[in-house]
Design an enzyme around this catalytic site. Structure first.
Site, PDB file in Angstrom:
ATOM      1  N   GLU A 175       0.825  -1.209   0.000  1.00 33.36           N
ATOM      2  CA  GLU A 175       0.000   0.000   0.000  1.00 33.36           C
ATOM      3  C   GLU A 175       0.860   1.261   0.000  1.00 33.36           C
ATOM      4  OE1 GLU A 175      -3.101   0.360  -0.538  1.00 33.36           O
ATOM      5  OE2 GLU A 175      -3.481  -1.781  -0.609  1.00 33.36           O
TER       6      GLU A 175
ATOM      7  N   TYR B 146      -6.484   5.903   5.168  1.00 29.34           N
ATOM      8  CA  TYR B 146      -6.528   5.013   4.015  1.00 29.34           C
ATOM      9  C   TYR B 146      -5.760   3.715   4.295  1.00 29.34           C
ATOM     10  CZ  TYR B 146      -5.266   2.649  -0.157  1.00 29.34           C
ATOM     11  OH  TYR B 146      -5.070   1.641  -1.048  1.00 29.34           O
TER      12      TYR B 146
ATOM     13  N   ASP C 138      -9.405   5.856  -1.624  1.00 30.83           N
ATOM     14  CA  ASP C 138      -8.212   6.456  -2.232  1.00 30.83           C
ATOM     15  C   ASP C 138      -8.619   7.212  -3.502  1.00 30.83           C
ATOM     16  OD1 ASP C 138      -8.732   4.487  -4.083  1.00 30.83           O
ATOM     17  OD2 ASP C 138      -6.682   3.730  -4.183  1.00 30.83           O
TER      18      ASP C 138
END
Ligand code: SF4
Length: 353
Positions: A34, A117, A135
């Site tokens: 990520e 996030y 996102d």
């Protein structure tokens, strides 16, 4: 389950790309992927992901590493503060959580460097918690599906996106839904030329009905980039190059570069280098200056001039280190400096790379 969510999940199951971080429930690997993917596209991110997990297979390995080692692997991704935060977070995980990721969204948020996030991504992808990820890809899909025309950076609009994402999130299926809507944004509902005819939620999309796909999401115009002029003296002596570590509160913190003079314009003659670096005993007869290179960062436009020169004898200069040419790869550097040094290693400083 809502019809939109069902169709996104079904589409995802039939069309998901085969990516290594989708085959693991290891929260550390998911976290690495990520953070890397916030920085780059999947194609480039794959190589960085592999390098990270090979070099630092566990949180403990990352925590034990020196910052320079982490920056070296991150080299080329930009936003080096993200790499430093990654490293700090690994150390915090080891110190406060015995090297284990907390499973809950709110506990993850207690970690430095993990925002909403990333916390939602780790908790839903690794632990199947019912948290919605929001996102840039998700925002684009939602703005178009629900014709949200307000400027997206406003807190109330961000809140609206989160609320819609949670409304759509089917309890017990957060993994497939989150992956699905992100994949839809990456592969079909793209910033330009969305492939609406192959979109699984085509029939629900309000932007498509009014032809507003390309104008949404509504983003503020980016500020003009700040221009900077970096004039480098690339000094070599006895097969070694003189470098220094950049300080805090600027681009490239902690990375290495040659001697720098930054000003309001690029140097255009050798005499300017001679005047600026008069205190260094350079053999100017063998020096060579190259035309400016343009290097673009997210918020800055850099103009880089390099003057290559030699010192007949290696001198100690405070704050600088001499690095053997064959060891340059192990020193973390900004991309532009790597290219300059690489080009120099190949025998000639070429320009316009
Ligand atoms: Fe995006 Fe087109 Fe699908 Fe609407 S129909 S969500 S604009 S791809």
């Amino acid at each position: 389950m809502n019809q939109i969510s069902r169709q996104i999940i079904n589409w995802y199951k039939a069309n998901a790309r085969d990516l290594p971080w989708r085959k693991t429930s290891n929260p550390y690997f998911i976290w690495l992927s990520e953070v890397i993917l916030q920085q780059t596209r999947v194609a480039q991110g794959l190589a960085y992901y592999q390098r990270f997990i090979e070099k630092f297979p566990t949180v403990q390995d990352l925590a034990d590493a020196e910052e320079d080692q982490v920056l070296e692997i991150w080299q080329g991704l930009g936003y080096y503060s993200r790499a430093r935060n990654l490293h700090k977070t690994a150390r915090q995980l080891v110190k406060d959580f015995q090297g284990k990721f907390p499973e809950k969204y709110l506990d993850l948020l207690r970690l430095k460097g993990i925002g909403p996030y990333t916390a939602a991504a780790i908790s839903s992808f690794a632990f199947h918690e019912n948290e919605a990820v929001v996102d840039g890809n998700v925002i684009r899909v939602l703005a178009r599906l629900f014709l949200i025309e307000d400027e997206i950076s406003q807190p109330k609009v961000q809140k609206q996106f989160r609320e819609i994402a949670y409304d759509l999130l089917p309890i017990g299926h957060s993994y497939e839904f989150n992956q699905g809507i992100m994949e839809l944004g990456a592969m079909v509902c793209t910033p330009q030329n969305p492939d609406c005819t192959h979109c699984p939620v085509f029939e629900f999309c309000q932007a498509r009905k009014v032809g507003a796909m390309e104008t949404l999401p509504n983003k503020k115009r980016p500020k003009e980039k700040r221009k900077r002029f970096l004039n480098y003296l690339l000094l070599e002596s006895e097969g070694e190059i003189l470098l220094t570590k950049r300080g805090p509160k600027d681009i490239w913190e902690g990375l290495y570069e040659p001697i720098l003079s930054e000003g309001d314009r690029s140097f255009s003659s050798l005499n300017e280098f001679k005047d600026r670096f008069a205190q260094i005993p350079v053999n100017w007869l063998e020096s060579q200056i190259f035309p400016p290179l343009r290097h673009i960062l997210t918020h800055q436009e850099l103009w880089v001039v390099v003057c290559k020169a030699k010192l007949s004898k290696k001198a100690e200069i405070q704050g600088f280190i001499w690095v053997k040419k064959e060891n340059l790869d192990s020193v973390p550097k900004p991309v532009i400096i790597s290219k300059i040094l690489q080009s120099d290693q190949n025998g000639q400083l070429t320009l316009g790379f």
